[in-house]
Design an enzyme around this catalytic site. Structure first.
Site, PDB file in Angstrom:
ATOM      1  N   ASN A 144     -40.411  56.824  96.468  1.00  0.00           N
ATOM      2  CA  ASN A 144     -41.103  56.037  98.073  1.00  0.00           C
ATOM      3  C   ASN A 144     -41.117  56.084  99.336  1.00  0.00           C
ATOM      4  O   ASN A 144     -42.449  56.198 100.182  1.00  0.00           O
ATOM      5  CB  ASN A 144     -40.168  55.037  98.320  1.00  0.00           C
ATOM      6  CG  ASN A 144     -39.881  53.294  97.368  1.00  0.00           C
ATOM      7  OD1 ASN A 144     -41.161  53.330  96.635  1.00  0.00           O
ATOM      8  ND2 ASN A 144     -38.827  52.609  96.882  1.00  0.00           N
TER       9      ASN A 144
ATOM     10  N   GLU B 120     -41.767  37.104  96.444  1.00  0.00           N
ATOM     11  CA  GLU B 120     -42.463  37.206  94.758  1.00  0.00           C
ATOM     12  C   GLU B 120     -43.728  36.371  94.556  1.00  0.00           C
ATOM     13  O   GLU B 120     -43.488  35.421  93.994  1.00  0.00           O
ATOM     14  CB  GLU B 120     -41.307  36.976  94.242  1.00  0.00           C
ATOM     15  CG  GLU B 120     -40.608  37.960  93.994  1.00  0.00           C
ATOM     16  CD  GLU B 120     -39.429  38.990  93.093  1.00  0.00           C
ATOM     17  OE1 GLU B 120     -39.313  37.660  92.629  1.00  0.00           O
ATOM     18  OE2 GLU B 120     -38.926  39.384  92.990  1.00  0.00           O
TER      19      GLU B 120
ATOM     20  N   GLU C  28     -36.295  44.541  98.541  1.00  0.00           N
ATOM     21  CA  GLU C  28     -36.212  43.788  97.922  1.00  0.00           C
ATOM     22  C   GLU C  28     -35.993  45.267  96.814  1.00  0.00           C
ATOM     23  O   GLU C  28     -37.119  46.169  95.677  1.00  0.00           O
ATOM     24  CB  GLU C  28     -36.144  42.454  97.189  1.00  0.00           C
ATOM     25  CG  GLU C  28     -35.060  41.927  96.236  1.00  0.00           C
ATOM     26  CD  GLU C  28     -35.953  40.711  96.129  1.00  0.00           C
ATOM     27  OE1 GLU C  28     -36.081  40.000  96.271  1.00  0.00           O
ATOM     28  OE2 GLU C  28     -35.314  40.329  94.764  1.00  0.00           O
TER      29      GLU C  28
ATOM     30  N   CYS D 240     -32.622  45.497  93.300  1.00  0.00           N
ATOM     31  CA  CYS D 240     -31.065  45.867  92.779  1.00  0.00           C
ATOM     32  C   CYS D 240     -30.814  45.443  91.661  1.00  0.00           C
ATOM     33  O   CYS D 240     -32.398  46.127  90.895  1.00  0.00           O
ATOM     34  CB  CYS D 240     -30.342  43.939  93.077  1.00  0.00           C
ATOM     35  SG  CYS D 240     -31.072  42.704  91.958  1.00  0.00           S
TER      36      CYS D 240
END
Length: 445
Positions: free
Chosen positions: A321, A196, A294, A296
């Site tokens: 995706n 990030e 990533e 969540c």
């Protein structure tokens, strides 16, 4: 041909199997999902999750038998088919606190480099997974922050930037980490430049502009990997949300020298679908590996959502995706405690498996099964093939495994059952996908 239909739904029927025959007579034109297995796209590299210190610590609180059960649930032959893993270089927010492998500012030779902290909880969790897995697990490694002394803000949290005078040493540090992992039979095959890079977080973080990330890859990380005999390690850029995926790819890969070192691009889901961004990057840069690195369900935003909503977030995002070109999937924490931690700044989240050390129990959440509808049945080396569908109320992705088995995953987020006729050039099978359910259909000869 015959099929097996595996269904998981909101009534908590998990991996319920029914079987049938693919008709050799025409099945009509209504409610059709057409299958075109001869029209193939990307290959699947695999599915996996993150071996954070939080996950390792939480698992360590359980009995030895339960620890093995949890590892097998993900990586064992009877589990959901994980073959990939993600690890952090230094600490991340899902750690018990900030830590780095070098704390001494004057150590320019990395003489004091030590992964002793990882040996407490991260490596034991990796060993459990390796023992459960029938094959070798490949790992992607990501840094959240360099050591504090290498950064402009002199701390691992709250962003800051990598000091220019430490760029070469930081590249060597990453190489040292990879070599140390390899010496322990932890098969790191891919790295991201920075987790990030656009985020300034209250936890471990480090900010890179596109220009800075490009320069670090071009002038330091790429050349240093080569100098250290690690040129086979794949470098992934971005490792952040999809809405800026194309822009960051274009900014870095427009530099021809930098682009020679870049093998893939990672993306997260926290700002929405943006499936088109994945497709755009794949079309513009067809040689790049496209990995979800990533995702969540954050309690800060979705604490009040039920398990069905959380599971359907996974199903919808994975499916979108995949159809946009994704080749690898890495969920965030493999396991967390009953609070959604531990997390050293209280950034609690959900995980597919939650443990409660106080009463010695663990729970597989509905999201575990929804992920499993992809990861358990779409094998490494599988190729996506094209479909058409009669309505956008049913979401579909289809794959052909290396052994020739066809796998069709159907997601119904509606409150009513939906009919589906799986059809290949007129012949097929009539199915019903239950309300708020996910179904995987395996078609074999």
């Amino acid at each position: 041909m015959k099929y097996t239909m595996i269904t998981t739904n909101y009534a908590e029927q998990q991996f319920l199997e029914t079987t049938g025959v693919v008709n050799s007579t025409p099945v009509g034109n209504m409610n059709v999902v057409n299958l075109y297995p001869e029209k193939t796209k990307q290959s699947m590299k695999g599915f996996g999750g993150a071996f954070t210190e939080a996950a390792g610590y939480t698992v360590s609180q359980m009995s030895e038998e339960q620890q093995k059960e949890i590892a097998k649930a993900y990586y064992g032959e009877e589990g959901i088919g994980y073959t990939l893993g993600r690890v952090s270089i230094n600490s991340c927010d899902f750690a018990l606190g900030n830590y780095a492998y070098v704390e001494e500012p004057q150590d320019f030779t990395l003489e004091t480099f030590s992964r002793e902290r990882d040996q407490q909880y991260v490596v034991p969790l990796i060993r459990l997974a390796q023992e459960a897995a029938p094959g070798k697990i490949e790992f992607l490694a990501s840094p959240w922050s360099p050591p504090a002394f290498m950064k402009t803000n002199e701390e691992m949290n709250h962003g800051g930037k990598l000091k220019k005078e430490y760029r070469k040493l930081w590249a060597k540090y990453i190489c040292r980490y990879i070599k140390d992992c390899h010496s322990q039979q932890i098969n790191v095959t891919r790295i991201t430049v920075q987790n990030e890079p656009e985020a300034v977080q209250e936890w471990d973080s480090c900010h890179y502009s596109g220009e800075e990330e490009m320069q670090f890859v071009r002038d330091y990380l790429g050349p240093t990997l080569k100098e250290e005999g690690l040129e086979n390690i794949k470098i992934f850029i971005w490792d952040h949300n999809k809405e800026l995926l194309y822009e960051r790819a274009d900014e870095i890969l427009s530099d021809q020298k930098a682009s020679r070192y870049v093998d893939g691009i990672g993306f997260h889901w926290y700002t929405g679908d943006h499936f088109e961004a994945i497709e755009m990057v794949g079309e513009q840069y067809p040689d790049l590996e496209l990995f979800f690195t990533e995702g969540c369900v954050e309690y800060s935003r979705f604490m009040d959502s039920d398990d069905v909503y959380k599971a359907e977030m996974y199903g919808h995002d994975i499916l979108g995706n995949l159809n946009a070109g994704m080749e690898g999937f890495l969920d965030w924490n493999l396991v967390l405690d009953e609070k959604g931690g531990p997390n050293h700044v209280g950034n609690y989240c959900a995980a597919p498996i939650h443990l409660n050390a106080a009463n010695g129990t663990y729970e597989k959440r509905l999201s575990y099964y929804y992920i499993g509808h992809f990861s358990k049945f779409i094998k490494p080396g599988a190729k996506r093939f094209l479909v058409t569908r009669y309505t956008d109320r049913i979401e579909v992705t289809a794959w052909i495994n290396p052994d020739g088995e066809q796998v069709v995953v159907l997601l119904n987020r509606q409150s009513e059952d939906l009919p589906v006729v799986l059809r290949h050039y007129g012949d097929g099978a009539e199915l019903v996908v239950k309300a708020h359910s996910i179904a995987t259909v395996r078609i074999t000869k």
